[in-house]
Design a protein around this motif. Structure first.
Motif, PDB file in Angstrom:
ATOM      1  N   LEU A  45       0.972  -1.217   0.060  1.00 19.10           N
ATOM      2  CA  LEU A  45      -0.003  -0.347  -0.220  1.00 19.10           C
ATOM      3  C   LEU A  45       0.809   1.030   0.022  1.00 19.10           C
ATOM      4  CD1 LEU A  45      -2.939   1.335  -0.064  1.00 19.10           C
ATOM      5  CD2 LEU A  45      -2.822   0.933   2.508  1.00 19.10           C
ATOM      6  N   GLU A  46       2.120   0.919   0.925  1.00 18.44           N
ATOM      7  CA  GLU A  46       2.546   2.521   1.120  1.00 18.44           C
ATOM      8  C   GLU A  46       3.449   2.863  -0.333  1.00 18.44           C
ATOM      9  OE1 GLU A  46       4.472   2.587   5.706  1.00 18.44           O
ATOM     10  OE2 GLU A  46       5.679   0.991   3.428  1.00 18.44           O
ATOM     11  N   GLY A  47       4.118   1.296  -1.562  1.00 23.37           N
ATOM     12  CA  GLY A  47       4.134   1.621  -2.576  1.00 23.37           C
ATOM     13  C   GLY A  47       3.016   2.719  -3.307  1.00 23.37           C
ATOM     14  N   ALA A  48       1.935   1.773  -3.521  1.00 24.74           N
ATOM     15  CA  ALA A  48       0.962   2.090  -4.643  1.00 24.74           C
ATOM     16  C   ALA A  48       0.523   3.466  -3.757  1.00 24.74           C
ATOM     17  CB  ALA A  48      -0.050   1.436  -4.062  1.00 24.74           C
ATOM     18  N   GLU A 108       3.591  10.538  -6.319  1.00 26.06           N
ATOM     19  CA  GLU A 108       4.951  11.416  -7.146  1.00 26.06           C
ATOM     20  C   GLU A 108       4.427  11.225  -8.816  1.00 26.06           C
ATOM     21  OE1 GLU A 108       8.170   9.539  -5.675  1.00 26.06           O
ATOM     22  OE2 GLU A 108       8.102   9.869  -3.996  1.00 26.06           O
ATOM     23  N   LEU A 109       3.452  10.107  -9.658  1.00 26.08           N
ATOM     24  CA  LEU A 109       3.855  10.139 -11.162  1.00 26.08           C
ATOM     25  C   LEU A 109       2.007   9.807 -11.308  1.00 26.08           C
ATOM     26  CD1 LEU A 109       6.039   6.544 -10.983  1.00 26.08           C
ATOM     27  CD2 LEU A 109       6.910   8.940 -11.741  1.00 26.08           C
ATOM     28  N   GLN A 136      -7.218   7.374  -7.507  1.00 25.15           N
ATOM     29  CA  GLN A 136      -7.562   8.433  -8.804  1.00 25.15           C
ATOM     30  C   GLN A 136      -6.714   9.346  -8.272  1.00 25.15           C
ATOM     31  OE1 GLN A 136      -8.641   6.906 -11.698  1.00 25.15           O
ATOM     32  NE2 GLN A 136      -7.454   8.303 -12.163  1.00 25.15           N
ATOM     33  N   PRO A 137      -5.970   9.507  -8.516  1.00 23.21           N
ATOM     34  CA  PRO A 137      -5.170  11.031  -8.115  1.00 23.21           C
ATOM     35  C   PRO A 137      -5.680  11.702  -9.338  1.00 23.21           C
ATOM     36  CG  PRO A 137      -3.565   9.188  -8.614  1.00 23.21           C
ATOM     37  CD  PRO A 137      -5.055   8.631  -9.359  1.00 23.21           C
ATOM     38  N   GLN A 138      -6.192  13.298  -8.552  1.00 25.01           N
ATOM     39  CA  GLN A 138      -6.429  14.170  -9.103  1.00 25.01           C
ATOM     40  C   GLN A 138      -5.499  15.362  -9.180  1.00 25.01           C
ATOM     41  OE1 GLN A 138     -10.038  14.375  -9.762  1.00 25.01           O
ATOM     42  NE2 GLN A 138      -9.325  12.135  -9.156  1.00 25.01           N
ATOM     43  N   LYS A 190       0.275  18.519 -12.304  1.00 23.40           N
ATOM     44  CA  LYS A 190       0.673  18.000 -11.302  1.00 23.40           C
ATOM     45  C   LYS A 190      -0.510  17.349  -9.658  1.00 23.40           C
ATOM     46  CE  LYS A 190       2.792  20.459  -6.857  1.00 23.40           C
ATOM     47  NZ  LYS A 190       3.002  22.106  -6.287  1.00 23.40           N
ATOM     48  N   VAL A 191      -0.056  16.703  -9.486  1.00 25.80           N
ATOM     49  CA  VAL A 191      -1.291  15.885  -8.530  1.00 25.80           C
ATOM     50  C   VAL A 191      -1.554  16.608  -7.147  1.00 25.80           C
ATOM     51  CG1 VAL A 191      -1.893  13.645  -6.864  1.00 25.80           C
ATOM     52  CG2 VAL A 191      -0.314  13.855  -9.035  1.00 25.80           C
TER      53      VAL A 191
END
Length: 358
Positions: A110-113, A119-120, A145-147, A152-153
């Motif tokens: 989970l930390e890696g995800a 970051e990406l 789902q990043p916004q 930039k996230v």
């Protein structure tokens, strides 16, 4: 109109006109105010109704939502998400750290995800085991789902769904399938399945030990290649009769039907086989095919031949010596005797002996 004030000028015409303009202005402003207030109340009602709907559906589906503002570092949770983690929505005032509920190796995944999402901008969909605030073990599906704004996230938004029941059912199913596969691949008998068109859908690896064919070769065999002349008709009649019987039944109490026939080995030799078959049904009880077990009964047939030969020798010896033998099964009250014993008592060959009349 007499008096003083901004609308009383002493001139009757101008005074009435000024009052009329003021009244229209005030009335219009009042209508606009009332209209805006009603519109605002309608929007609030709609929001409350939508919120109640989302809470209800979220609770029914066991789905909670979360949001992490990367600029303010503030985390927001829905009530259902708090319930999934066994936190009381009425008393929980500080959002706990999501990672605190996960242990190695789930926490590392989970930390890696989360790091890649931050970051990406990489979304993720994970099913992980976790321990709730009250110590219960659960399986949850986490989606994110990043916004982004201008590449930039800025926020991470996602859901957490309690999938404990589904995951444990799938794990149990996989374990059962693994157990059945081990059995099927290690038993000496050939286990097979066929669809409603009598096309083979599975044959266990033991077919190579019993018949000399690989699984692929056995799957490609035609019915006419199973055994000597007459085998194909015998098999079709047996299988179609079983399917017809199973089709007319609407429960899962299908019996086991047994057929004996001669089959070919790959080297061309023939061996006697016993085929036990039953109906195969799906989870809804609908007939989907046949499940069968094919057994090489060469040893059993040879034992039966040896037994008959032994009985014949015993009968010949008894006739020559005029000596008969008998046996009484006390628990089952059954009398057995040899042919010579029957002849001594002048009984016909089809006579069934019993203790009282013998």
């Amino acid at each position: 109109v007499n008096g003083y004030g901004p609308f009383v000028t002493g001139d009757l015409y101008h005074t009435v006109f000024s009052l009329t303009v003021y009244t229209v202005y005030a009335t219009t402003a009042g209508f606009v105010f009332v209209s805006l207030r009603k519109e605002r109340e309608q929007v609030l009602d709609d929001l409350r109704r939508n919120e109640a709907f989302l809470k209800t559906t979220g609770h029914m589906a066991k789905v909670g939502g979360w949001e992490w503002d990367l600029l303010t570092r503030q985390v927001s949770w829905t009530e259902e998400l708090l319930r999934i983690y066994d936190l009381n929505p009425d008393t929980a005032t500080v959002s706990p750290d999501l990672l605190d509920f996960y242990h190695h190796p789930e926490r590392g995944r989970l930390e890696g995800a989360i790091e890649r999402a931050e970051e990406l901008g990489t979304p993720f969909d994970l099913t992980l085991g976790m321990t709730t605030a009250t110590g219960n073990h659960r399986w949850v599906r986490l989606m994110c789902q990043p916004q982004c704004i201008e590449g930039k996230v800025v926020k991470l938004r996602g859901t957490v769904q309690d999938v404990t029941v589904q995951t444990e059912a799938e794990r149990a199913l996989r374990e059962r399938e693994s157990t059945y596969r081990i059995l099927a691949e290690n038993v000496s008998d050939i286990i097979w399945t066929a669809d409603l068109e009598l096309k083979m859908t599975y044959i266990s690896p033991s077919v190579q030990r019993v018949r000399g064919y690989t699984v692929a070769e056995a799957m490609a065999l035609k019915t006419a290649e199973l055994g000597p002349a007459g085998t194909q008709e015998k098999v079709y009649e047996f299988m179609h009769s079983l399917l017809d019987s199973a089709s007319s039944s609407f429960d899962d109490t299908d019996g086991l039907e047994v057929l004996e026939l001669d089959l070919f080995r790959k080297d061309g030799t023939i061996f006697p086989a016993e085929v036990a078959v039953t109906a195969l049904r799906d989870e809804s009880g609908v007939l989907s095919g046949l499940l069968g077990v094919t057994r090489d009964i060469s040893a059993r047939k040879q034992a039966e031949i040896s037994l008959r030969e032994s009985e014949q020798r015993l009968n010949r010896t008894g006739r020559i010596a005029q000596v008969g033998g008998w046996e009484y099964d006390v628990p089952n009250d059954i009398m057995y005797w040899t042919e010579e014993t029957g002849r001594i008592f002048d009984r016909p060959s089809d006579y069934t002996p019993d203790l009282e009349n013998s």
